[in-house]
Design a protein around this motif. Structure first.
Motif, mmCIF file in Angstrom:
data_model
loop_
_atom_site.group_PDB
_atom_site.id
_atom_site.type_symbol
_atom_site.label_atom_id
_atom_site.label_comp_id
_atom_site.label_asym_id
_atom_site.label_seq_id
_atom_site.Cartn_x
_atom_site.Cartn_y
_atom_site.Cartn_z
ATOM 1 N N PRO A 1 0.921 -1.267 0.081
ATOM 2 C CA PRO A 1 0.140 0.017 0.092
ATOM 3 C C PRO A 1 1.015 1.303 -0.001
ATOM 4 O O PRO A 1 2.002 1.298 0.608
ATOM 5 C CB PRO A 1 -0.727 -0.176 1.543
ATOM 6 C CG PRO A 1 -0.560 -1.495 1.682
ATOM 7 C CD PRO A 1 0.624 -1.924 1.176
ATOM 8 N N VAL A 2 0.442 2.233 -0.667
ATOM 9 C CA VAL A 2 1.165 3.542 -0.746
ATOM 10 C C VAL A 2 0.850 4.454 0.171
ATOM 11 O O VAL A 2 -0.357 4.776 0.398
ATOM 12 C CB VAL A 2 1.186 4.068 -2.282
ATOM 13 C CG1 VAL A 2 1.658 5.486 -2.367
ATOM 14 C CG2 VAL A 2 1.782 3.134 -3.094
ATOM 15 N N HIS A 3 1.618 5.207 0.770
ATOM 16 C CA HIS A 3 1.249 6.204 2.004
ATOM 17 C C HIS A 3 2.554 7.192 1.744
ATOM 18 O O HIS A 3 3.528 7.102 1.250
ATOM 19 C CB HIS A 3 1.548 5.631 3.436
ATOM 20 C CG HIS A 3 0.577 4.476 3.769
ATOM 21 N ND1 HIS A 3 -0.752 4.724 3.796
ATOM 22 C CD2 HIS A 3 0.932 3.204 3.916
ATOM 23 C CE1 HIS A 3 -1.342 3.204 3.901
ATOM 24 N NE2 HIS A 3 -0.449 2.571 4.043
ATOM 25 N N LEU A 4 2.087 8.681 1.966
ATOM 26 C CA LEU A 4 2.852 9.665 1.938
ATOM 27 C C LEU A 4 3.685 9.876 3.174
ATOM 28 O O LEU A 4 3.030 9.650 4.289
ATOM 29 C CB LEU A 4 2.180 11.020 1.521
ATOM 30 C CG LEU A 4 1.591 10.822 0.127
ATOM 31 C CD1 LEU A 4 0.829 12.414 -0.094
ATOM 32 C CD2 LEU A 4 2.547 10.835 -1.105
ATOM 33 N N PRO A 5 4.598 10.247 3.287
ATOM 34 C CA PRO A 5 5.669 10.541 1.900
ATOM 35 C C PRO A 5 5.980 9.241 1.334
ATOM 36 O O PRO A 5 6.402 8.163 1.701
ATOM 37 C CB PRO A 5 7.069 11.209 2.659
ATOM 38 C CG PRO A 5 7.225 10.416 4.106
ATOM 39 C CD PRO A 5 5.540 10.295 4.399
ATOM 40 N N LEU A 6 5.987 9.565 -0.279
ATOM 41 C CA LEU A 6 6.386 8.291 -0.993
ATOM 42 C C LEU A 6 7.866 7.870 -1.038
ATOM 43 O O LEU A 6 8.597 9.088 -0.972
ATOM 44 C CB LEU A 6 5.958 8.645 -2.557
ATOM 45 C CG LEU A 6 6.053 7.736 -3.641
ATOM 46 C CD1 LEU A 6 4.865 6.770 -3.394
ATOM 47 C CD2 LEU A 6 5.806 8.425 -4.962
ATOM 48 N N LYS A 7 8.056 6.736 -0.902
ATOM 49 C CA LYS A 7 9.515 6.051 -1.038
ATOM 50 C C LYS A 7 9.756 5.673 -2.365
ATOM 51 O O LYS A 7 9.310 4.837 -2.780
ATOM 52 C CB LYS A 7 9.538 5.177 0.197
ATOM 53 C CG LYS A 7 8.972 5.455 1.422
ATOM 54 C CD LYS A 7 9.057 4.238 2.452
ATOM 55 C CE LYS A 7 10.420 3.712 2.698
ATOM 56 N NZ LYS A 7 10.626 2.638 3.836
ATOM 57 N N ILE A 8 10.868 6.569 -3.010
ATOM 58 C CA ILE A 8 11.378 6.432 -4.027
ATOM 59 C C ILE A 8 12.791 5.852 -4.175
ATOM 60 O O ILE A 8 13.341 6.293 -3.138
ATOM 61 C CB ILE A 8 11.335 7.777 -4.932
ATOM 62 C CG1 ILE A 8 10.109 8.085 -4.901
ATOM 63 C CG2 ILE A 8 11.813 7.396 -6.433
ATOM 64 C CD1 ILE A 8 9.891 9.593 -5.581
ATOM 65 N N VAL A 9 13.204 4.736 -4.919
ATOM 66 C CA VAL A 9 14.436 4.366 -4.900
ATOM 67 C C VAL A 9 15.032 4.580 -6.153
ATOM 68 O O VAL A 9 14.367 4.300 -7.477
ATOM 69 C CB VAL A 9 14.529 2.915 -4.491
ATOM 70 C CG1 VAL A 9 13.758 1.817 -5.181
ATOM 71 C CG2 VAL A 9 15.837 2.495 -3.997
ATOM 72 N N SER B 1 15.727 -7.515 -1.240
ATOM 73 C CA SER B 1 15.052 -7.447 0.304
ATOM 74 C C SER B 1 15.059 -5.771 0.680
ATOM 75 O O SER B 1 14.173 -5.564 1.269
ATOM 76 C CB SER B 1 16.055 -8.069 1.458
ATOM 77 O OG SER B 1 17.282 -7.479 1.343
ATOM 78 N N VAL B 2 15.927 -5.003 0.137
ATOM 79 C CA VAL B 2 15.913 -3.811 0.047
ATOM 80 C C VAL B 2 14.826 -2.849 -0.697
ATOM 81 O O VAL B 2 14.091 -2.008 -0.332
ATOM 82 C CB VAL B 2 17.267 -3.073 -0.126
ATOM 83 C CG1 VAL B 2 17.309 -1.316 -0.155
ATOM 84 C CG2 VAL B 2 18.377 -3.446 0.797
ATOM 85 N N LEU B 3 14.795 -3.369 -2.046
ATOM 86 C CA LEU B 3 13.859 -2.786 -2.939
ATOM 87 C C LEU B 3 12.482 -2.955 -2.601
ATOM 88 O O LEU B 3 11.700 -2.106 -2.603
ATOM 89 C CB LEU B 3 14.045 -3.277 -4.168
ATOM 90 C CG LEU B 3 15.188 -3.115 -5.120
ATOM 91 C CD1 LEU B 3 15.197 -3.761 -6.531
ATOM 92 C CD2 LEU B 3 15.439 -1.497 -5.372
ATOM 93 N N ALA B 4 12.255 -4.021 -1.976
ATOM 94 C CA ALA B 4 10.928 -4.385 -1.394
ATOM 95 C C ALA B 4 10.380 -3.396 -0.220
ATOM 96 O O ALA B 4 9.071 -3.464 -0.052
ATOM 97 C CB ALA B 4 10.917 -5.836 -0.802
ATOM 98 N N GLN B 5 11.136 -2.376 0.185
ATOM 99 C CA GLN B 5 10.646 -1.553 1.036
ATOM 100 C C GLN B 5 10.313 -0.053 0.688
ATOM 101 O O GLN B 5 9.819 0.616 1.439
ATOM 102 C CB GLN B 5 11.740 -1.330 2.169
ATOM 103 C CG GLN B 5 12.347 -2.518 2.858
ATOM 104 C CD GLN B 5 13.768 -2.143 3.508
ATOM 105 O OE1 GLN B 5 14.037 -1.171 3.912
ATOM 106 N NE2 GLN B 5 14.690 -3.351 3.793
ATOM 107 N N TYR B 6 10.406 -0.137 -0.629
ATOM 108 C CA TYR B 6 10.124 1.132 -1.377
ATOM 109 C C TYR B 6 8.490 1.161 -2.211
ATOM 110 O O TYR B 6 7.994 -0.003 -2.463
ATOM 111 C CB TYR B 6 11.213 1.517 -2.431
ATOM 112 C CG TYR B 6 12.460 1.783 -1.605
ATOM 113 C CD1 TYR B 6 12.543 3.274 -1.243
ATOM 114 C CD2 TYR B 6 13.292 0.859 -1.234
ATOM 115 C CE1 TYR B 6 13.879 3.609 -0.462
ATOM 116 C CE2 TYR B 6 14.490 1.310 -0.494
ATOM 117 C CZ TYR B 6 14.716 2.783 -0.281
ATOM 118 O OH TYR B 6 15.728 3.042 0.472
#
Length: 370
Positions: free
Chosen positions: A195-203, A267-272
């Protein structure tokens, strides 16, 4: 013994698609031994370690030197070492990547063991003009490998546009077995859409430049979101002026970090929430590219934003399902509203299976057929 030799001048650590291929080959019992002839890179990346004992890495010389004499020594060491190992291993099959790796394969096939089955793959597309103006060694090797193409059991590019240009460029030389081999990540990378919540996490992950990428434009856009967007950048390879630019920009929601080993990336990407691609598309190779990161971001459950100038990537564009793959006008980022970009109402989840284990099967089948 069933032996395969892979010649890949670029260090394996710099090429995740090669690592994925070797990981898949490690699960194949057909080959008694797969010998990978490559180089060692000048970077902080940890060395790639094959997951099985039948994959043997031979690092011959070092890539990335800026000293002309050292480069010459490394070329000599690499090519003479490759010929030595080909003679020692007497492989029934050779797979080489890119023109710079072709010369030992050419000599072995043409003059030593003509029955050797030849496999060729290109990570990148090189135009005829780029070959003409490239290092003389590359131009010379390419003229020689033209003689190998009609004899190849397999020749592949990463997408159909690049293959189309390639076949036009080499005419009247014919390819019997052209294939498309995209750079997909492992199936184990598959992660659910968050689910997306602000602030948006961009990588962003990968090499970083201020000239050939929309780095400045996107950084300014993130800063202008006033805390509603956070951008993390993971990069081992960035131009010298990058750090200075971000220090001067002084954007509190942008974080420049060290790169990550490929095996830790999923595993890091999945946090964004969103993965961004920044190529401007200043050369044909970039315009007609579908970057590895597009598939990797998507598989890890992230929306993907990429410049509209990447024409081949636009074939995968889809804003009607999650995770979204969206082309953006990076030259006019101010016109893009953050809330609209994040809109997900009424969208169903549809993650395509971009898995290297599946897409590599035709190549594995060819390599292991008797």
């Amino acid at each position: 013994m069933k032996r395969l030799v892979i010649i890949h001048f670029g260090p394996a650590e710099w090429y995740p698609p090669l690592q994925n291929m070797l990981n898949v080959l490690a699960g194949e019992s057909y080959f008694d031994q797969v010998t990978v002839l490559t180089t060692q890179g000048r970077s902080n990346l940890p060395l790639y370690v094959p997951p099985a004992g039948n994959i043997v890495m031979k690092r011959l010389g070092t890539s990335g030197s800026k000293n002309t004499l050292l480069r010459f020594i490394n070329y000599f060491w690499f090519y003479s070492g490759c010929l030595f190992w080909l003679l020692i291993k007497s492989p029934g099959q050779i797979l080489y990547f890119e023109t710079l790796s072709s010369w030992p394969a050419y000599l072995y096939k043409q003059f030593i063991a003509k029955s050797t089955r030849m496999f060729i793959h290109y990570h990148e597309y090189t135009t005829p003009e780029e070959y003409r103006t490239a290092m003389k060694l590359v131009n010379y090797f390419h003229k020689l490998e033209l003689r190998l193409y009609p004899k190849a059991i397999w020749l592949s590019h990463t997408n159909a546009d690049r293959m189309r240009f390639f076949l036009q460029d080499i005419a009247p030389v014919k390819i019997k077995h052209p294939h498309i081999l995209p750079n997909y990540p492992p199936q184990s990378w598959l992660a659910p859409v968050r689910p997306v919540h602000l602030p948006l996490k961009i990588v962003y992950v990968g090499a970083l430049s201020l000239d050939t990428m929309f780095t400045k434009e996107f950084a300014q856009w993130v800063k202008n979101q006033n805390g509603q967007a956070v951008w993390d950048i993971y990069s081992y390879n960035r131009s010298p002026d990058v750090a200075g630019y971000f220090n001067e920009l002084d954007a509190p929601t942008i974080f420049l970090k060290e790169g990550l080993p490929y095996e830790k990336l999923s595993s890091v990407l999945a946090q964004y929430d969103v993965g961004v691609i920044l190529y401007k598309g200043v050369i044909t190779n970039h315009i007609y590219s579908i970057p590895n990161k597009l598939y990797e971001y998507h598989t890890c459950g992230l929306d993907v934003w990429f410049p509209k100038t990447l024409l081949s990537s636009r074939l995968l564009e889809d804003s009607t399902a999650l995770p979204k793959i969206v082309s953006i006008d990076f030259e006019n980022l101010a016109e893009n509203n953050l809330v609209n970009l994040c809109q997900r109402q009424g969208l169903k989840i549809r993650q395509d299976h971009y898995f290297c284990e599946e897409v590599l099967q035709p190549l594995i089948h060819k390599l292991t057929e008797t």
